[in-house]
Design an enzyme around this catalytic site. Structure first.
Site, short mmCIF file in Angstrom:
data_model
loop_
_atom_site.label_atom_id
_atom_site.label_comp_id
_atom_site.label_asym_id
_atom_site.label_seq_id
_atom_site.Cartn_x
_atom_site.Cartn_y
_atom_site.Cartn_z
N TYR A 240 -4.82 2.32 8.13
CA TYR A 240 -3.88 1.32 7.37
C TYR A 240 -3.68 0.01 8.52
O TYR A 240 -2.85 -0.98 8.10
CB TYR A 240 -2.68 1.74 7.02
CG TYR A 240 -1.93 2.59 8.18
CD1 TYR A 240 -1.22 1.85 9.22
CD2 TYR A 240 -1.67 3.92 7.95
CE1 TYR A 240 -0.63 2.52 10.24
CE2 TYR A 240 -0.83 4.78 8.74
CZ TYR A 240 -0.43 3.94 10.21
OH TYR A 240 0.28 4.63 10.91
N LYS B 194 2.82 4.55 0.91
CA LYS B 194 3.15 4.92 2.48
C LYS B 194 2.86 6.56 2.53
O LYS B 194 3.47 7.30 1.86
CB LYS B 194 4.75 4.75 2.64
CG LYS B 194 5.09 5.10 3.86
CD LYS B 194 6.67 4.85 4.32
CE LYS B 194 7.08 5.02 5.59
NZ LYS B 194 6.76 6.60 5.83
N CYS C 1 8.37 44.60 -21.17
CA CYS C 1 7.86 45.74 -21.87
C CYS C 1 8.27 46.89 -21.06
O CYS C 1 8.17 47.98 -21.73
CB CYS C 1 6.31 45.51 -22.12
SG CYS C 1 5.47 45.90 -20.39
N CYS D 189 1.99 44.77 -23.37
CA CYS D 189 3.13 44.06 -22.92
C CYS D 189 2.97 42.72 -23.66
O CYS D 189 1.82 42.06 -23.49
CB CYS D 189 2.69 43.86 -21.22
SG CYS D 189 4.05 42.69 -20.60
N CYS E 260 2.51 44.20 -14.02
CA CYS E 260 2.91 45.16 -15.01
C CYS E 260 1.92 45.91 -15.52
O CYS E 260 0.65 45.34 -15.67
CB CYS E 260 3.55 44.36 -16.15
SG CYS E 260 3.47 45.23 -17.93
N GLU F 224 0.91 -1.13 0.02
CA GLU F 224 -0.04 0.03 -0.04
C GLU F 224 0.70 1.32 0.09
O GLU F 224 2.29 1.16 0.21
CB GLU F 224 -0.90 0.03 1.23
CG GLU F 224 -0.24 -0.52 2.40
CD GLU F 224 -1.32 -0.72 3.48
OE1 GLU F 224 -1.89 0.23 4.45
OE2 GLU F 224 -1.41 -2.04 3.75
N CYS G 132 8.48 46.47 -15.95
CA CYS G 132 8.46 45.04 -16.41
C CYS G 132 9.62 44.48 -17.17
O CYS G 132 9.98 45.12 -17.97
CB CYS G 132 7.07 45.19 -17.46
SG CYS G 132 6.99 43.78 -18.06
N LYS H 55 11.33 3.16 0.14
CA LYS H 55 11.36 4.79 0.08
C LYS H 55 11.66 5.17 -1.27
O LYS H 55 12.36 4.84 -2.06
CB LYS H 55 12.37 5.24 1.07
CG LYS H 55 12.05 5.12 2.48
CD LYS H 55 11.44 6.40 2.94
CE LYS H 55 11.45 6.64 4.28
NZ LYS H 55 11.38 7.83 4.92
N ASP I 288 2.10 10.31 3.58
CA ASP I 288 3.19 11.06 4.28
C ASP I 288 2.60 11.97 5.12
O ASP I 288 2.11 13.26 4.59
CB ASP I 288 4.25 11.65 3.23
CG ASP I 288 5.50 12.32 4.05
OD1 ASP I 288 5.56 12.05 5.09
OD2 ASP I 288 6.30 12.98 3.52
#
Ligand SMILES: NC(=O)c1ccc[n+]([C@@H]2O[C@H](COP(=O)([O-])OP(=O)(O)OC[C@H]3O[C@@H](n4cnc5c(N)ncnc54)[C@H](O)[C@@H]3O)[C@@H](O)[C@H]2O)c1
Ligand SMILES: [Zn+2]
Length: 689
Positions: free
Chosen positions: A230, A120, A419, A440, A434, A118, A416, A322, A122
């Site tokens: 689990y 793992k 532009c 632009c 901007c 299954e 910017c 892992k 985290d």
């Protein structure tokens, strides 16, 4: 066994201190400093040293212990059966070695054994105790023997049944599982925290663990946490009730009793079965939407599990394979500023390339100026980079202790980078933008799509795909270029027949005659919607007057506050925006000036309210047209309301208007009257009788 030399002894002492500190930060503060990868490397190294020099091993070494002692503020809960850690396998050879080891111990061929695999997850491990089918206690893992009692917090999780379903459960049982947060929920929660100056978490695991260990359950309740079971702990229940001699069978039972379990659980045989499963899950990892750091592999037969038993900190019958870590340390070489399609400026970290969760990462987002300040990051720093799923890699923290002498501050640009327009950052807003809008290149596609849209210049047949194609071929840079398109050339585009090209050119020609409100709206000035555009047009009468207005004059316009006034002012300050407007006029775009004073204002002095859904226009448009006739438009009905326009599904406002005897008209009547007023005719209002 060799005699340990002093440097090895020192190394062991140092590693223990570092790992102890890391455990405290990780399990108690939920604010790790080391990456998991660094932690795992150090723990492995310590395990190696202790294996080679058993006289250097100590009973309180991090290699012998689980987690960290429970934090103050929570009642202590003793686990009837310890909650252990898991041994790790870092490659496929270690998986095969695990299978062989188990086979040898059981004196059978490991390759014939069934294993349950299954993901793992985290997150944070918790234990739930049910008595007579009701949840009576919930706790963290703590140091494995004693955890923190967090029952009220756990009760806020919708995925934790307070009462078990079905009937076949024993009087007392314990369910263990992982509390996690999905990527999308985690990102949304952090975005909100960034906006509001709240706590930003480095990753979903810390967020889950930190949220669970709140002293106030109302805070936990607001966090998007999820519980996945689990393990069903056998020793605490009257086994007579349950006849499922496998782990996978117990997982099926837990599902029946109302728990979420992993849908990716599979029973496989022998080392090749394990290796295949790990490869397959590894390929799916990025698409899961939540963090997993590997695969948990368990001997499926519970009698064999009992026979295998435990070592100090982990069961012998399970192993964690892992995956490559999702956080790694690297160097921040530089910061560049990117312009998004709506003008938002995003600082992007240029990193010393590093492999994170199996992919080389050389860029990561730094979000915005506030985030840079929050991280306290400088160019040259060692930083922790996180890459999980399809979320853009992020810099999550800085290792300040490694800051080099030449580290440079990150300076946010004023213009910017694409532009050269002024960058605007309004007070209270995290995002800098901007102001180049129509000009632009980074914003070109979005600006053109807005310009052509139905409520703006209403250019029939100029859809999003077509605009993409025109910009990508560089046929169109500014809105004025649209009006230079020729039918012959357009017909060269894929899926553009002669007829549709002709139609488009005709639509462009037609769109040239527009109105001042539409034209102002089409310019795409930030926060200037249809209603504001109409107010500006009515107030100033001509585009020239609007372009020359200062902030104070702008703020005098109905519904225009300091923020909108600043946006409008900055927009017209940009020479290229003025050039764009000139170019459009040169292409023949025209509108009638709004006759400011002369226009009749038949509704002057009246307050109107709009409610429900209108078919023929948006509510904003309705509001703008009423305002153009001199009416004030309010959000709620009162005795002073002159008239309520009730669209589809009108609710409480309609009821209130009826109670107060306010005139109510439907959309059809509204349209007729609007048209008449706008044409300067007088409207016969209904008799009150
Ligand atoms: N960055 C740091 O400073 C730091 C510090 C301490 C620990 N850590 C990380 O934590 C790890 C060690 O943590 P650990 O002791 O919790 O052990 P572990 O993560 O190696 O494995 C045990 C845990 O796996 C979890 N788990 C998830 N899915 C499971 C499943 N399907 N079946 C059974 N268990 C499942 C449970 O929570 C269980 O407690 C380290 O490898 C490191 O990555 C990091
Ligand atoms: Zn720009």
């Amino acid at each position: 066994m060799t005699q340990p030399d002093p440097t090895i002894r020192d190394e062991a002492v140092r590693l223990r201190a570092e790992l102890d500190d890391a455990n405290y930060r990780y399990y108690v503060l939920d604010e790790p400093r080391l990456t998991d990868a660094d932690y795992d490397r150090k723990l492995r190294r310590l395990q190696e040293i202790e294996a080679e020099h058993p006289d250097l091993a100590t009973p309180d070494s991090p290699t012998q212990r689980v987690g960290a002692a429970p934090a103050e503020g929570f009642p202590e809960v003793r686990h009837a059966v310890p909650m252990l850690s898991l041994d790790n396998a870092f490659d496929e050879a270690e998986l095969s070695a695990f299978v062989k080891r188990i086979g040898d111990r059981l004196e059978l061929d490991g390759e014939t054994l069934a294993f349950c695999c299954e993901p793992k997850l985290d997150g944070a491990a918790v234990s739930l105790v049910y008595e007579k089918g009701r949840l009576v206690s919930g706790a963290t893992r703590g140091d494995g023997r004693t955890g923190e009692g967090i029952t009220s917090n756990l009760k806020t999780l919708k995925s934790i049944p307070l009462k078990l379903r079905g009937k076949e459960w024993p009087d007392r049982l314990e369910v263990r599982g992982e509390v996690t947060m999905r990527h999308a929920d985690f990102e949304a929660m952090n975005d909100k925290a960034r906006e509001e100056g709240g706590k930003v978490f480095a990753n979903p695991r810390n967020a889950a663990a930190g949220s669970l260990r709140q002293l106030d359950p109302r805070i936990t309740d607001k966090r998007p946490l999820m519980f996945t079971a689990y393990q069903l702990v056998q020793e605490t229940m009257s086994l007579a009730n349950i006849d499922t001699p496998t782990h996978s069978g117990q997982m099926a039972l837990l599902r029946e009793w109302g728990f979420r379990t992993s849908r990716l659980l599979e029973v496989v045989t022998g080392s090749q079965g394990l290796i295949d499963y790990c490869r397959r899950l590894g390929e799916r990892r990025d698409a899961l939407g939540y963090d997993i750091d590997g695969v948990v592999i368990k001997v499926d037969d519970l009698r064999l599990q009992r026979e295998l038993g435990f070592v100090a900190r982990a069961p012998r019958w399970a192993i964690a394979y892992k995956f490559p870590a999702q956080e790694e340390t690297t160097r921040l070489n530089d910061v560049e500023f990117q312009v998004g399609r709506t003008g938002a400026i995003t600082p992007v970290a240029r990193l010393e390339p590093v492999s994170v969760a199996g992919v080389t990462v050389s860029n990561a987002t730094l979000h915005n100026a506030d985030e840079i300040a929050r991280l306290g990051v400088m160019i040259g720093d060692s930083v922790v980079v996180r890459r999980a799923g399809d979320v853009i890699p992020q810099v999550v923290r800085v290792l300040e202790e490694y800051r080099p002498d030449g580290a440079r501050e990150i300076v946010f640009p004023e213009r910017c980078p694409v532009c050269d327009s002024q960058i605007e950052r309004l007070e209270g807003e995290a995002v800098a933008r901007c102001s180049g809008g129509l000009y632009c290149p980074a914003q070109r596609k979005e600006a053109l799509k807005h310009f052509a849209s139905r409520r703006a210049m209403d250019i029939d047949g100029l859809g999003e795909k077509l605009i993409d194609a025109l910009v990508e071929r560089d046929w169109v840079r500014t809105p004025a270029d649209l009006f230079r398109l020729e039918a012959e050339r357009l017909a060269e585009l894929p899926r553009m027949a002669k007829k549709s090209s002709d139609n488009l050119v005709a639509a462009l020609e037609k769109a040239k005659s527009t109105t001042l409100p539409r034209f102002i709206f089409a310019l795409g000035i930030r926060e200037v919607g249809e209603a504001t555009a109409a107010n500006l047009a009515r107030h100033f009468g001509t585009l020239e007057a609007l372009m020359d207005a200062d902030v104070e004059a702008l703020e005098a316009v109905e519904d225009v506050g300091p923020v909108v006034a600043a946006h409008v002012h900055t927009f017209f300050l940009q020479p290229h925006n003025r050039e764009t407007i000139e170019a459009l006029r040169a292409q023949g775009v025209t509108w009638e000036e709004e006759a400011v004073a002369e226009r009749p204002q038949p509704l002057a002095g009246q307050t109107w309210v709009l409610t429900g859904t209108l078919e023929s226009m948006t509510r904003d448009e309705g509001k703008a047209r009423l305002q153009a006739l001199g009416a004030k438009v309010a959000g709620s009905v009162s005795k002073k309301t002159a008239c309520l326009v009730a669209g589809e599904a009108a609710g409480s406002k309609l009821t209130k208007a009826e109670q107060l005897g306010v005139e109510v008209i439907d959309e059809a009547t509204f349209m007729v009257r609007l048209a008449a007023w706008e044409a300067g005719e007088t409207v016969e209002e209904e008799d009150e009788t």
